[in-house]
Design a protein around this motif. Structure first.
Motif, PDB file in Angstrom:
ATOM      1  N   ASP A   1       0.610  -1.275   0.219  1.00 28.22           N
ATOM      2  CA  ASP A   1      -0.136  -0.028   0.040  1.00 28.22           C
ATOM      3  C   ASP A   1       0.760   1.332  -0.057  1.00 28.22           C
ATOM      4  OD1 ASP A   1      -2.030  -1.673   2.396  1.00 28.22           O
ATOM      5  OD2 ASP A   1      -2.845  -1.217   0.162  1.00 28.22           O
ATOM      6  N   THR A   2       2.079   0.953  -0.039  1.00 29.59           N
ATOM      7  CA  THR A   2       3.068   2.300  -0.018  1.00 29.59           C
ATOM      8  C   THR A   2       2.908   3.013  -1.291  1.00 29.59           C
ATOM      9  OG1 THR A   2       4.681   1.645   1.487  1.00 29.59           O
ATOM     10  CG2 THR A   2       5.485   2.975  -0.143  1.00 29.59           C
ATOM     11  N   ALA A   3       2.693   4.398  -1.395  1.00 27.88           N
ATOM     12  CA  ALA A   3       2.483   5.160  -2.570  1.00 27.88           C
ATOM     13  C   ALA A   3       2.331   6.418  -2.072  1.00 27.88           C
ATOM     14  CB  ALA A   3       1.140   4.467  -3.422  1.00 27.88           C
ATOM     15  N   VAL A   4       1.992   7.401  -3.154  1.00 29.39           N
ATOM     16  CA  VAL A   4       1.744   8.746  -3.195  1.00 29.39           C
ATOM     17  C   VAL A   4      -0.184   8.549  -3.481  1.00 29.39           C
ATOM     18  CG1 VAL A   4       1.584  10.937  -4.025  1.00 29.39           C
ATOM     19  CG2 VAL A   4       3.780   9.732  -3.823  1.00 29.39           C
ATOM     20  N   TYR A   5      -0.787   9.204  -2.494  1.00 30.51           N
ATOM     21  CA  TYR A   5      -2.123   8.866  -2.678  1.00 30.51           C
ATOM     22  C   TYR A   5      -2.707  10.415  -3.002  1.00 30.51           C
ATOM     23  CZ  TYR A   5      -2.334   4.399  -0.533  1.00 30.51           C
ATOM     24  OH  TYR A   5      -2.273   2.938  -0.404  1.00 30.51           O
ATOM     25  N   TYR A   6      -3.612  10.231  -4.049  1.00 31.26           N
ATOM     26  CA  TYR A   6      -4.173  11.662  -4.589  1.00 31.26           C
ATOM     27  C   TYR A   6      -5.631  11.625  -4.674  1.00 31.26           C
ATOM     28  CZ  TYR A   6       0.552  11.840  -6.899  1.00 31.26           C
ATOM     29  OH  TYR A   6       1.877  11.871  -7.111  1.00 31.26           O
ATOM     30  N   CYS A   7      -5.873  12.634  -4.338  1.00 32.18           N
ATOM     31  CA  CYS A   7      -7.361  13.267  -4.323  1.00 32.18           C
ATOM     32  C   CYS A   7      -8.021  13.543  -5.744  1.00 32.18           C
ATOM     33  CB  CYS A   7      -7.654  14.131  -3.078  1.00 32.18           C
ATOM     34  SG  CYS A   7      -9.411  14.551  -3.005  1.00 32.18           S
ATOM     35  N   ALA A   8      -9.292  13.066  -6.037  1.00 29.78           N
ATOM     36  CA  ALA A   8      -9.726  13.551  -7.282  1.00 29.78           C
ATOM     37  C   ALA A   8     -11.089  14.104  -7.328  1.00 29.78           C
ATOM     38  CB  ALA A   8      -9.151  12.879  -8.451  1.00 29.78           C
ATOM     39  N   ALA A   9     -11.436  14.844  -8.290  1.00 29.91           N
ATOM     40  CA  ALA A   9     -13.047  15.090  -8.166  1.00 29.91           C
ATOM     41  C   ALA A   9     -13.321  15.197  -9.860  1.00 29.91           C
ATOM     42  CB  ALA A   9     -13.251  16.433  -7.784  1.00 29.91           C
ATOM     43  N   THR A  10     -14.630  14.692  -9.979  1.00 33.98           N
ATOM     44  CA  THR A  10     -14.972  14.690 -11.618  1.00 33.98           C
ATOM     45  C   THR A  10     -16.606  15.389 -11.658  1.00 33.98           C
ATOM     46  OG1 THR A  10     -15.626  13.286 -13.350  1.00 33.98           O
ATOM     47  CG2 THR A  10     -16.084  12.603 -11.109  1.00 33.98           C
ATOM     48  N   VAL A  11     -16.611  16.347 -12.340  1.00 30.37           N
ATOM     49  CA  VAL A  11     -17.950  16.937 -12.609  1.00 30.37           C
ATOM     50  C   VAL A  11     -18.818  16.027 -13.548  1.00 30.37           C
ATOM     51  CG1 VAL A  11     -16.835  18.964 -12.709  1.00 30.37           C
ATOM     52  CG2 VAL A  11     -17.175  18.088 -14.936  1.00 30.37           C
ATOM     53  N   LYS A  12     -18.386  15.022 -14.313  1.00 32.50           N
ATOM     54  CA  LYS A  12     -19.129  14.080 -15.034  1.00 32.50           C
ATOM     55  C   LYS A  12     -20.065  13.097 -14.103  1.00 32.50           C
ATOM     56  CE  LYS A  12     -15.006  14.018 -18.018  1.00 32.50           C
ATOM     57  NZ  LYS A  12     -13.974  14.616 -17.062  1.00 32.50           N
ATOM     58  N   GLY A  13     -19.924  13.016 -12.926  1.00 31.27           N
ATOM     59  CA  GLY A  13     -20.585  11.925 -12.068  1.00 31.27           C
ATOM     60  C   GLY A  13     -20.174  10.680 -12.303  1.00 31.27           C
ATOM     61  N   GLY A  14     -20.737   9.749 -11.553  1.00 32.93           N
ATOM     62  CA  GLY A  14     -20.522   8.548 -11.873  1.00 32.93           C
ATOM     63  C   GLY A  14     -19.427   7.822 -10.881  1.00 32.93           C
ATOM     64  N   VAL A  15     -19.502   6.959 -10.073  1.00 35.40           N
ATOM     65  CA  VAL A  15     -18.435   6.550  -9.091  1.00 35.40           C
ATOM     66  C   VAL A  15     -17.892   5.111  -9.522  1.00 35.40           C
ATOM     67  CG1 VAL A  15     -19.555   7.317  -6.965  1.00 35.40           C
ATOM     68  CG2 VAL A  15     -20.114   5.039  -7.728  1.00 35.40           C
ATOM     69  N   TYR A  16     -18.469   4.482 -10.663  1.00 38.50           N
ATOM     70  CA  TYR A  16     -18.056   3.349 -11.141  1.00 38.50           C
ATOM     71  C   TYR A  16     -16.803   3.414 -12.389  1.00 38.50           C
ATOM     72  CZ  TYR A  16     -21.962   1.971  -8.581  1.00 38.50           C
ATOM     73  OH  TYR A  16     -22.827   1.885  -7.526  1.00 38.50           O
TER      74      TYR A  16
END
Length: 125
Positions: A90-105
């Motif tokens: 699990d060692t990594a750089v973790y990034y947060c992201a956002a989308t205006v397109k919707g859809g979690v899948y």
């Protein structure tokens, strides 16, 4: 343009837990699907999970299910990634992201429009 700022990364022993936070600079992010990705050294950035704008729907990569949980607090314009039973993988750089397109899948990086700068998570075995 809105910004996303991650925090909460650090070093932890295998088997431990960490909670990452991602604060959005604008209230508009409370209506977006938000996700987490990670990138280990020498590897492609990969999808971790995502949560709908209501927080009622979420999806995770198969190898994260049961260990990672995403939640959000729209009153604080913040999402969280609770990580349990961590391993060295699990060692990594973790990034947060956002989308205006919707859809979690949708797990593709190109589905997301906004990105944070990342926070390092290091798990020692």
């Amino acid at each position: 343009q809105g910004q996303l700022v991650e925090s909460g990364g650090g070093s932890v022993a295998a088997g431990g837990s960490l909670r990452l936070s991602c604060a959005a600079s604008e209230r508009t992010f409370s209506s977006y699907v938000m996700g987490w990705f990670r990138q280990a050294p020498g590897k492609e950035r990969e999808f971790v999970g995502a949560v709908s704008w209501t927080g009622n729907t979420s999806d995770y990569a198969d190898n994260m299910k049961g260990r990672f949980t995403i939640s959000r607090d729209n009153a604080k314009n913040t999402i969280y990634l609770q990580m349990n039973s961590l391993t060295a993988e699990d060692t990594a750089v973790y990034y947060c992201a956002a989308t205006v397109k919707g859809g979690v899948y949708s797990h593709e990086r190109t589905h997301y429009d906004y990105w944070g700068q990342g926070t390092q998570v290091t798990v020692s075995s």
